[in-house]
Design a protein around this motif. Structure first.
Motif, short mmCIF file in Angstrom:
data_model
loop_
_atom_site.label_atom_id
_atom_site.label_comp_id
_atom_site.label_asym_id
_atom_site.label_seq_id
_atom_site.Cartn_x
_atom_site.Cartn_y
_atom_site.Cartn_z
N THR A 1 0.99 -1.34 0.07
CA THR A 1 0.03 -0.02 -0.04
C THR A 1 0.74 1.18 -0.10
OG1 THR A 1 -0.02 -0.21 2.46
CG2 THR A 1 -2.03 -1.25 1.24
N ARG B 1 4.63 -0.61 -5.33
CA ARG B 1 3.28 -1.47 -4.94
C ARG B 1 3.48 -2.63 -6.00
NH1 ARG B 1 -2.27 1.60 -4.17
NH2 ARG B 1 -1.52 3.54 -2.98
N LYS C 1 -7.04 -3.00 -0.39
CA LYS C 1 -6.35 -1.80 -0.05
C LYS C 1 -5.45 -1.32 -1.00
CE LYS C 1 -6.67 -0.98 4.64
NZ LYS C 1 -6.86 -2.40 5.40
N SER C 2 -4.65 -2.08 -1.68
CA SER C 2 -3.64 -1.78 -2.56
C SER C 2 -4.40 -1.51 -3.82
CB SER C 2 -2.84 -3.13 -3.02
OG SER C 2 -1.78 -2.74 -3.91
N SER D 1 -4.67 3.01 -7.20
CA SER D 1 -3.37 2.57 -7.76
C SER D 1 -3.74 3.13 -9.38
CB SER D 1 -3.80 1.07 -7.91
OG SER D 1 -5.34 0.79 -8.30
N SER E 1 -12.61 -1.60 -0.14
CA SER E 1 -11.41 -2.02 0.70
C SER E 1 -11.74 -1.67 2.11
CB SER E 1 -10.22 -1.35 0.34
OG SER E 1 -10.55 -0.02 0.42
#
Length: 2048
Positions: free
Chosen positions: A187, A194, A225-226, A230, A283
């Motif tokens: 994250t 990442r 979450k990642s 993104s 998330s």
């Protein structure tokens, strides 16, 4: 650089270099080392290891750049793995030490990073050898991570990935620590970190069981979450991680390890549940969300949803296709559940719902569409259908339930809508992809696909109704058979449900969608459907006002139907145009006053209906303008215009109406605006000039006071930017495989993208490529894009003063707004202005005076410094377009200066990026801006910017701009190439890999530099080779870059290099790089790979293919892309496999081209391989079609091969390289088979000759020939021809056709008299039969007819019973044709029945032609046989039966056929009439076409008329014409002629014509069509058509009746000859020319007959008494004059001269004088040329026969000149004494000419005699002209010509003393020839002259020549003949003397005999001599004896006297007679049977 190529680093050289060169030198050395180490011997390595390790580790301290540190690490690892490992721990310690160092300065960073990288590679390569040291290392690295910055974290993650990879399970102790570290990195704020963390975790999960067991939930949450915030690469990497982990969790086996972890198996439901939470709740975790959920606030961020969507796809792909097939129903229900009512929050707003639907569609498309084969897809479609039925039931119960809970149930209904939309879209896409292979799915009544789709057309939700209509459209495109059925059904339901709102809209959508499908169905729909639809539409519009409840729906439906109807094109629309224009006129008020009254009257509902109706009308007219441009005549445009002002008036009133009637009118008024703008944009601006001001005002308002606060930049701007510039803005704007879902992220959170329900009118429009469902934007946005487009059109047409006002208004509005609104206005303004500049540039307009320019510049400059990068990009482009339109160098220089100044002073990123791009764009539109100072300035500034390491964005933009300038500055840039290249290399070696955008720009720069250098790169000078090395270095750095797009750049750079300097590119490493990336997950990388392959295989296909296979055999560990199976099937097979999986159209096209190039260059050498590839692809579908063989076995027990076995012989379930390929791939494979056959055809005859092929195969087993694979070819064609897919059936039939044509004549060596194809009868029959089944589409049947006729005509099958099978198929079609137009099926357009009928007739014509030709050949053969001997009778009978039989087969249907053929020809004749006669065509159409489909029918007639014409001509010659018996003068009808309907019009003609008239009509029909075609055959006209025409003419003139027609009509004859003359001039083909000459001969023959007939009747009429006064017949009358253009003779001469001069230019007197043609040099003509000359000469000799005597005198000199000219030019000796064909023909023609009656007719006799004497002189002169060339000239030919003169003319020609003397002289010379053949021929000629009946002719010759002949014979006593030729000379001499003896007068005879006998006796041998004599002496002995036996008794007195006087002679004779007594009988018998050789020569050259 060459100095870097050594095992150890060359330190002397290294130390002398500058800073930057050092880096380059090191990199080059490391690269070389990487290649060198694996191939160096271990001993050498150990010897140098210590030094090498030192050198490499010392580099770590030199702060190496990213690519360098990676290479150092790789080399160290390889060094230790091949050499000794004892010092490795020191190295590891050293690295750890470097990492621990406390030095945090930026300069020390590269060293630390290098150490990290080094550790990773060492552990990766050496793994467990390093024992336990790894725990310290990992601990150390993880500690370093705590305070590392992003680059450090990135490298540490990648290193840990490598360490895990090398250690495998040994690393378990560190797993938890690594997991913790990677969790935090996943994250990280840096996206590159990442990505690296995702890769690290992906490696970790291989061994770390906890990741997919105990910690699974936390891993999943972490991934969600990642995804937040993104970018594309992160989503790709994390989705891969998430999908893989979940797949692993599902499939993992219980292991001891997992047992310890108290691990339970996880079920599919749970996995789906986990993914589902991410999709639905994002998330925020599982628990925390509950509070927000109750409040209903939180919404899932889009990037999480998109990421999860990709994870679903990865999850399924990892588990594979078989898993998906087994678990499809569970998967489907879960996926559809994501958008169902059970999660109302997900779909609470329309936007969210659209986004989610897109994601669900994407998951289904990528899995079902991408992974499953055709059978599995059909099963999936059935499942989807079940789902639709279930939902349908829910809706039905809800709708029918009228209790109190209805409120709840309606929400149910609306909630189910999204599920239905997704299901219907996927069902449509599936069927669309399956094409006609989906037929079984739709025929399966248990599934009820159509019922399911049609049942939801009445769903309460509009989007479901629209999607159902779309799904029907897909079905219609895939299965054209259903279009008409579905249309009928929907129209019928539409009429029935006129009072249900859902019914009206639903079914009108469906009809519109189906109409949109028609243009994708080549077979079309019946023409009458248009009328039905127009009627329904009118009815709906007229009844709209009757019932207010559904007036809105009816109005919309009516106009929608009309708009959709327009897509059918002008042919249909023109019939409905008046009605449509009337409706258009009525929908708008006719004057402004009416509009005012309207405003006061209505309420909000009536206005809603009105606006909806008017928007619909606008849409219909727009559709008309775009689809029927052909009908837009001035008159129609005038009728379109009147309502326009009124429409514009309403536009200006909209805001006030909207204010008065409230919010409900918001959407309708926006839609109305949108539609009006769209219509105006396609109309010519001239048409609405009056409304310009009003419209512009509205446009400006729309652009500057937008209703929406939505940032629409991603819709408006990309089309206005240059596609290359969009690369700067990241992957979202580029094409990727995930474009469909990633698009939503572009749009900001306020809008989700387009969807069908926003604009129902888009349902019939053509789909944008690649997108399946149309995705119109919401009205608020589409209005803006329509406004910008219309503004662009109008601004370029308004006056300049007006432009200034508009621009100022726009500028003010930008100034007045603030904040985010300002940006939106600015964006609208820039896109509108940019569009207008585009238009101005296109129409070469100017912008206007200085003030306008200033305002324009202000508009653009403001945007150039906007925060939105897309807007900056568009502004830079706009600025450049502005400079292009103004096109004033001072203005341009000013613009550049502004940017220069800005760039020097500004420090902010925004203005630096904008202005640097502006500099590049200026170059794009103005080419090299001439001055070098300007270029230097640009380059200088961009150099500086590109080195600004603080901002990667500035670097990327500056480098991109630099690339543009390099590309466009042309040769001016050469001075800068070296510095630029150094800059690029330096940056490549130093910029961190995380800044991918910089690397991509560097790649573009390098590419541009390579292009600029171009072919210079091949040079060998030091500077060039340095540049080349730098380019290659740059490519190498980019190939190592982890980013796929940079790798794609590297590949295209190498591709360029390979194009310019192929020798310097290492092909094997390039190919390996290509193979590894062939299945990359990045679309752009795959495209680059295939584009590069496509270029490589054009030059070196074989090498590329070998390298690819060699690479896999070495099997390096990094080379195992799962899908590519190169080892088994080669690169070619891998490409075919990729073609099957790939969905991107452009990529598929490139793959096909690559494969085609490979095939053309290699198919012949690797024949078996290619055929096996194609067979594997085609056979993969064979299990699918065993259906085809069921019906074939009943009647074929007798067949050699049973059809069942044809299909299933290969069904062993072995590994198939291609599992279930798609039908399009199979079609491509079938096309490849055809290409392979044509390649083999070019390669040599052995491929089509089995005996030769087998011989050569035995000699060299590596040879391979096509004919040996015939069984495979037939099998492949069979498999394709019986498939479910219609496209494939067509390809299969085409393949079969080619196979039959190419192999028909190949004999079967084991069964003489048979051909090799005969054994495949059953297969051919079975392949053809299904194509004649009733439901087969007409195009397949038409193709099959062609194959049938080719098969029957090929003569492969001689047995009639076998032929009947295929013949029966044609008969069945003929029955269908006879049924006529009415009985045709109503599924397709009428023109398809034309196509089918004509195909049937053409096939029959071909069969009939072949049957007649065979019979004709056999008659010739029969006559020949009779001549030779009667014993051949039996064998001949056997042969005729087949041809006669074939004719009998056709004969049965000839009566019908002939009528149909004549009708077809009559249709064709009407269709070829010029357009001005259109009014005269029959109103209802022809026999086989309807008047409405005339255009579509034309091509089918053009395709088939020629053979039908030929067949008809043959039929007419055999039966149809009248036979006139010349003696009786009575007309006999050979058979009653049925009056056809030829050109009959019952009102004007008597109903029954006389047979004579019918025949004349038919004759003129055929003649007319032929002449019309031959007059001007298009340059692409097929050879077959021309030949067929000429053959038809030959057949026509074979019959006396038609010859009398043409003979009697001289003008007609002349016209025909002129047409043929032109044809001969324009067509080089010898076949055509010979056929044309044959027609000429027949025309001449007809004219001769006519003249004879006239002469005969004149004699009969006038009686013999007045013979003197008979009128002269023939051309030339009394004067002998011929009129060009009117004269048949003149036309014939012209034509013959044309042929002769073309073959023998020396004949042209004009040319002969020119130096180009040396007379006397002889040309040997080709065989065809000789034949042409021969035929032309024959025609020439016939010409005098059609002249009057005077006429004959005027043409004779020409004819003689030409005949003797040919003789002179072609009389060359051939080796075997044969005469050349042309010489034989000229002698034949000469003889024909000299014996012409004209030579003796009293009127012409004297003139002829003079001319013939001159001709003889010319012949004699031939000898004298040639001095040195005598040996070449053939004396025999000239002598023969003289003899012909002597023998054939009247004596007065040749007996003139001077001529006679010269002739005799020639014979004398020839008699002394050394050549026995010449002597022999000379004797033969004299033989005939001596026997001339007229003594005045023969005596001078005898007197002069006989003594020397006798003298010669007496000499032979001494010199006996050596060989057969000399023997023959003596024999001929004896014959001459014998003949002389016979003709001499009594008193001289005794002398002659007394001379002859001693000669004969001297030839005899005694017994002893006879035994030892040569063969020729023996033969001479026998010959003499025989002659003596004859001569002795004849002249016994002389004989006895001689015997008495010479005892030696007597003794000699007696002994000879005795010795031969026994054998004489035998010999005599032999002699009688085998007359001497001389006769055979005489046969060939007997012209006398």
């Amino acid at each position: 650089m060459e100095l870097a190529h050594s095992l150890l680093l060359n330190e002397e050289v290294y130390n002398q270099l500058g800073e930057f060169q050092k880096a380059e030198f090191i990199f080059e050395w490391l690269q070389f080392l990487e290649k060198l180490l694996p191939v160096t011997s271990r001993a050498d390595i150990r010897e140098n290891q210590k030094k090498l390790v030192e050198q490499l580790t010392s580099l770590l301290n030199n702060s190496p750049g990213p690519p360098t540190r990676r290479l150092v690490a790789k080399n160290l690892a390889v060094l230790y793995s091949t050499g000794d490992t004892f010092s490795v721990y020191q190295t590891i310690d050293k690295c750890n030490e470097l990492i621990r160092s406390k030095d945090d300065s930026p300069s020390y960073l590269p060293t630390k990073l290098a150490a990290v990288v080094c550790l990773g590679y060492l552990y990766k390569k050496l793994g467990r050898i390093l024992g336990n040291s790894f725990t310290d290392t990992v601990g150390n690295v993880l500690k370093a991570m705590k305070n590392a910055e992003s680059q450090g974290r990135y490298e540490i993650m990648l290193s840990l990935q490598n360490i895990l990879n090398g250690l495998g399970a040994a690393a378990i102790p560190c797993h938890r620590d690594i997991y913790k570290a990677a969790r935090s990195c996943l994250t990280d704020r840096s996206m590159a970190v990442r990505c690296a963390a995702a890769k690290c975790l992906l490696e970790l999960q291989n061994e770390a069981v906890f990741m997919w067991s105990t910690d699974l939930d936390s891993v999943v949450t972490l991934c969600f979450k990642s995804f937040e915030g993104s970018n594309y690469d992160v989503r790709l990497a994390v989705a891969k991680l998430l999908g893989t982990v979940l797949a692993r969790a599902l499939t993992s086996k219980q292991t001891t390890a997992s047992a310890r972890h108290n691990f339970r198996r996880i079920s599919l439901e749970e996995v789906m549940e986990l993914l589902g939470t991410g999709f639905l709740r994002g998330s925020c975790g599982f628990l925390r969300a509950s509070g927000d959920m109750l409040k209903g606030t939180s919404s899932v961020s889009r990037d999480v949803r998109v990421g999860v969507t990709q994870a679903y796809v990865v999850f399924v792909s990892t588990l594979g296709a078989q898993w998906l097939e087994r678990n499809f129903s569970a998967f489907l229900s879960h996926i559809l559940d994501l958008v169902s009512q059970s999660h109302p929050r997900v779909i609470q707003s329309q936007m969210d719902a659209i986004g989610c639907r897109r994601c669900v569609s994407f998951i289904l498309r990528a899995t079902v569409g991408g992974l499953l084969g055709e059978k599995a897809q059909i099963a999936a479609a059935k499942e989807i259908c079940q789902a639709i039925w279930k939902l349908k039931k829910v809706v039905d119960t809800a709708m029918s339930d009228n209790n109190l809970e209805t409120r709840i149930s309606t929400t149910d209904v609306t909630a189910s809508q999204h599920v239905l939309v997704c299901a219907l879209q996927e069902l449509g896409s599936l069927i669309h992809g399956l094409g006609t292979t989906a037929a079984p799915l739709l025929q399966d009544s248990s599934t009820g696909v159509l019922e399911a789709v049609i049942s939801v057309i009445l769903h309460p939700s509009v989007s479901v109704r629209l999607t159902a209509a779309w799904c029907l459209r897909c079905i219609a495109v895939a299965l054209p058979y259903y279009v008409s059925l579905l249309l009928d059904r929907c129209i019928e339901r539409l009429s029935a449900l006129k009072s249900s709102p859902e019914g009206v809209t639903g079914y009108s959508f469906a009809v519109a969608a189906l109409l949109g499908a028609v243009k994708h169905c080549p077979l079309g729909i019946p023409h009458g459907k248009g009328k039905v639809i127009m009627t329904v539409a009118e009815d709906l519009l007229c009844s709209a006002s009757q019932n207010s409840r559904i007036s809105l729906q009816r109005t919309q439906a009516g106009w929608l139907l009309i708009a959709a109807l327009m897509t059918l094109g002008p042919a249909v629309v023109q019939h409905h145009l008046p009605r449509m224009l009337l409706l258009w006129k009525c929908i708008f008020p006719s004057c402004p006053k009416d509009l005012e009254t309207e405003k006061t009257r209505g309420d909000s509902f009536t206005w809603q209906v009105t606006l909806e109706g008017r928007a619909g009308a606008l849409c219909a007219i727009k559709s008309f303008v775009s689809h029927c441009a052909g009908l837009l005549t001035d008159e129609v445009v005038q009728r379109l215009l009147p309502p326009l002002p009124s429409a514009v008036d309403l536009l200006t009133q909209l805001s006030s109406i909207y204010k008065s009637y409230g919010n409900s009118l918001k959407t309708p008024s926006t839609v109305y605006r949108h539609k009006l703008y769209e219509l105006l944009a396609v109309l010519p601006p001239k048409t609405y000039e009056g409304s310009f001001c009003a419209v512009l005002k509205e446009l400006v308002a729309d652009l500057t006071v937008p209703d929406s606060q939505i940032d629409a930049s991603t819709f408006l701007l990309p089309p206005l930017c240059h596609e290359n510039d969009l690369l700067l803005l990241g992957p979202l704007l580029q094409e990727t495989d995930h474009r469909f879902i990633e698009e939503q992220l572009l749009l900001g959170n306020s809008i989700a993208g387009g969807s069908l329900e926003y604009d129902p009118y888009s349902i019939y429009e053509k789909v944008v490529k690649g997108d399946s469902v149309p995705k119109p934007l919401p009205p608020v946005l589409s209005v803006i894009s329509a406004a910008t487009r219309l503004f662009g059109v109008m601004f370029s047409h308004v006056a300049e003063a007006h432009r200034l006002q508009v621009l100022e208004q726009l500028l003010n509005s930008v100034k007045q707004t603030k904040g985010s609104r300002q940006q939106i206005v600015q964006l609208n303004v820039v896109s509108a202005f940019s569009t207008s500049l585009k238009h101005l540039a296109n129409c070469k307009g100017s912008l206007g005076p200085e003030e306008v320019r200033r305002s324009a510049l202000a508009v653009v400059m403001g945007a150039l410094e906007s925060n939105n990068p897309l807007l900056r990009c568009a502004a830079a482009e706009c600025l450049a377009r502005l400079a292009q339109v103004v096109s004033d160098s001072a203005f341009t220089a000013g613009l550049a200066q502004v940017s220069f100044d800005k760039l020097k002073s500004a420090r902010d990123v925004v203005s630096r990026t904008g202005h640097s791009l502006a500099l590049g764009c200026l170059y794009r539109y103005l080419g090299g801006i001439g001055s070098t100072q300007h270029l230097n300035a640009c380059v200088g500034i961009l150099y500086t910017l590109s080195q600004d390491s603080t901002s990667p964005d500035v670097q990327a933009w500056a480098l991109h701009s630099l690339a543009l300038i390099v590309d466009l500055a042309g040769p001016l840039y050469h001075v800068h190439v070296e510095p630029t290249l150094s800059l690029v290399l330096m940056l490549l070696l130093t910029v961190p890999p995380a800044y991918t955008e910089v690397h991509q720009s560097l790649g573009r720069c390098l590419n541009a530099l390579i292009t600029t250098l171009g072919p210079e790169l091949q040079g060998s000078s030091t500077t060039v080779s340095a540049l080349r090395t730098s380019c290659l270095l740059g490519c190498a750095v980019m190939q190592d870059n982890p980013d796929c797009l940079v790798q794609a750049q590297a590949i295209s750079c190498l591709q360029q290099l390979h194009m310019f300097a192929p020798r310097h590119v290492n092909l094997s490493s390039l190919v390996s790089c290509l193979c590894v990336n062939l299945c990359s997950s990045y679309l752009l990388l795959r495209r680059a790979v295939v584009a590069c392959l496509r270029q490589l295989v054009q030059r070196e296909a074989a090498e590329v293919s070998e390298y690819a296979v060699a690479l896999v055999k070495e099997s390096r560990e990094d080379f195992t892309p799962a899908d590519v199976n190169i080892r088994e099937i080669g690169l070619e097979g891998a490409l075919l496999g990729l073609l099957d999986k790939e969905l991107d159209q452009r990529l598929c096209q490139d793959i096909k081209e690559t494969l085609t190039h490979m095939l053309t260059s290699m198919a012949v050498e690797k024949l078996s391989f290619w055929l096996k590839l194609c067979k594997d692809v085609l056979a993969a579908s064979a299990d699918f079609n065993t259906v085809a063989s069921v019906d074939t076995t009943q009647e074929e027990e007798t067949a050699k091969v049973d059809d069942g076995s044809v299909l299933t012989s290969d069904s062993d379930e072995r590994f198939h390289p291609f599992s279930n390929p798609r039908w399009s791939t199979r079609v491509f494979a079938a096309e490849c088979v055809c290409k392979i056959i044509s390649q083999c055809e070019n390669a040599g005859s052995a491929h089509f000759d089995i005996t030769l092929a087998q011989e050569r195969k035995q000699r060299d087993s590596r040879d391979d020939f096509l004919v040996l694979h015939l069984a495979d070819l037939i099998r492949m064609a069979f498999m394709a021809a019986t498939d479910h897919s219609d496209q494939l059936r067509l390809s299969g039939l085409q393949t079969l056709l080619i196979v039959v044509r190419k192999f028909a004549a190949v004999p079967e060596p084991e069964f003489p008299g048979h051909v090799i194809l005969e054994q495949y009868q059953a297969n051919v029959g079975a392949a053809l039969r299904p194509a004649f089944a009733p439901e087969t589409p007409p195009d397949v049947t038409a193709k099959a007819c062609q194959v049938c006729s080719a098969w029957i005509a090929s003569g492969v099958v001689s047995d009639l019973n076998d032929l009947r099978r295929v013949h029966q198929l044609l008969v069945s079609s003929l029955v269908k044709v006879q049924a006529g137009k009415e009985a045709q099926s109503q599924q397709y357009n009428e023109s398809t029945s034309t196509m089918e009928i004509l195909a049937v007739l053409k096939a029959w014509a071909e069969v009939y032609i072949v049957a007649v030709e065979k019979q004709k050949n056999q008659c010739d053969a029969h006559n020949h046989c009779l001549k030779v001997a009667n014993s051949a009778e039996e064998s001949y009978k056997g042969v005729t039966s087949s041809a006669g039989g074939l004719l009998d087969l056709v004969q049965a249907d000839l009566g019908t056929l002939s009528k149909l053929w004549l009708s077809a020809l009559q249709d064709f004749a009407l269709l070829t009439l010029p357009s001005e006669y259109v009014s005269q065509l029959p109103a209802e159409g022809g026999t086989f076409y309807t008047a409405e489909t005339i255009e579509n029918a034309r091509p089918h007639y053009y395709n088939s008329w020629a053979l039908i014409l030929y067949a008809t001509a043959l039929w007419l010659t055999s039966t149809g014409f009248i036979v006139v018996d010349p003696d009786e003068g009575v007309t006999n009808l050979s058979r009653p002629v049925t009056p056809t309907t030829m050109c009959q019009d019952s009102s004007t003609r008597p109903l029954v014509k006389s047979p004579e008239d019918v025949n004349t009509d038919r004759f003129h029909l055929i003649l007319g069509i032929t002449v019309e075609f031959l007059c001007s055959p298009r340059s692409d006209a097929a050879m077959e058509n021309i030949i067929a025409c000429l053959r038809a003419l030959q057949a026509l003139f074979d019959v006396p009746w038609s010859r009398s027609k043409i003979g009697g009509d001289q003008e007609l004859g002349v016209e025909l000859l002129n047409v043929l003359h032109r044809l001969i001039l324009t067509r080089e083909s010898p076949d055509i020319q010979l056929a044309a000459l044959e027609v000429v001969r027949l025309i001449l023959f007809a004219a001769q007959e006519h003249v004879k007939e006239k002469r005969r009747s004149a004699e009969v009429d006038d009686g013999a008494a007045e013979k003197e006064t008979l009128p002269e017949f023939g051309e030339g009358k009394d004067t002998g004059g011929l009129v060009p253009g009117k004269s048949l003779v003149f036309a014939t001469l012209e034509l013959c001269v044309c042929i002769l001069v073309r073959q023998l230019p020396q004949l042209n007197p004009k040319l002969t004088c020119s130096p180009a043609v040396q007379s006397g040099k002889h040309l040997l003509l080709s065989e065809d040329g000789s034949r042409l000359v021969a035929v032309a000469l024959v025609i020439l000799s016939d010409v005098p026969a059609i002249c009057s005597p005077e006429g004959s005198v005027s043409v004779l000199p020409t004819i003689l000149y030409l005949i003797i000219g040919v003789l002179k030019e072609t009389a060359v000796k051939l080796r075997d004494g044969q005469l050349p064909l042309t010489v034989a023909a000229s002698l034949q023609a000469l003889k024909g000419l000299l014996s012409s009656p004209m030579a003796r007719a009293e009127k012409s006799r004297t003139a002829w005699t003079d001319l013939l004497r001159s001709a003889l002189v010319t012949v004699l002169d031939c000898w004298d002209q040639v001095d040195g060339l005598l040996q070449e000239l053939d004396e025999v030919s000239l002598l023969t010509a003289i003899t012909v003169f002597v023998m054939s003319t009247s004596p007065e020609v040749t007996t003139v003393e001077c001529l006679q003397k010269r002739c005799i002289e020639k014979f004398k010379i020839t008699l002394d020839s050394k050549d026995p053949l010449v002597q022999c021929k000379c004797y033969q000629l004299l033989h005939s002259i001596f026997q001339h009946p007229n003594k005045t002719v023969s005596h001078p010759y005898i007197h002069s020549l006989a003594p020397s002949i006798v003298g010669k014979l007496q000499e032979t006593e001494k010199a006996k003949p050596e060989n057969a030729a000399e023997l023959q000379v003596i024999q001929e001499g004896i014959k001459v003397v014998t003949a002389l003896t016979a003709t001499a007068e009594e008193e001289h005879r005794a002398h002659l005999v007394a001379c002859l006998l001693p000669i004969l006796i001297s030839f005899l041998l005694d017994e002893n001599a006879l035994a030892s004599a040569t063969k020729s002496a023996k033969n001479l002995h026998e010959f003499a004896l025989q002659n003596l036996m004859q001569v002795g008794p004849q002249y016994s007195s002389v004989f006895k006297k001689l015997m008495a006087s010479s005892p030696t002679m007597k003794a000699r004779l007696e002994s000879a007679v005795k010795g031969n007594q026994e054998s004489v009988k035998v010999k005599t018998a032999k002699h009688a049977k085998n007359p001497g050789k001389s006769s055979s020569i005489q046969l060939k050259t007997n012209f006398l």
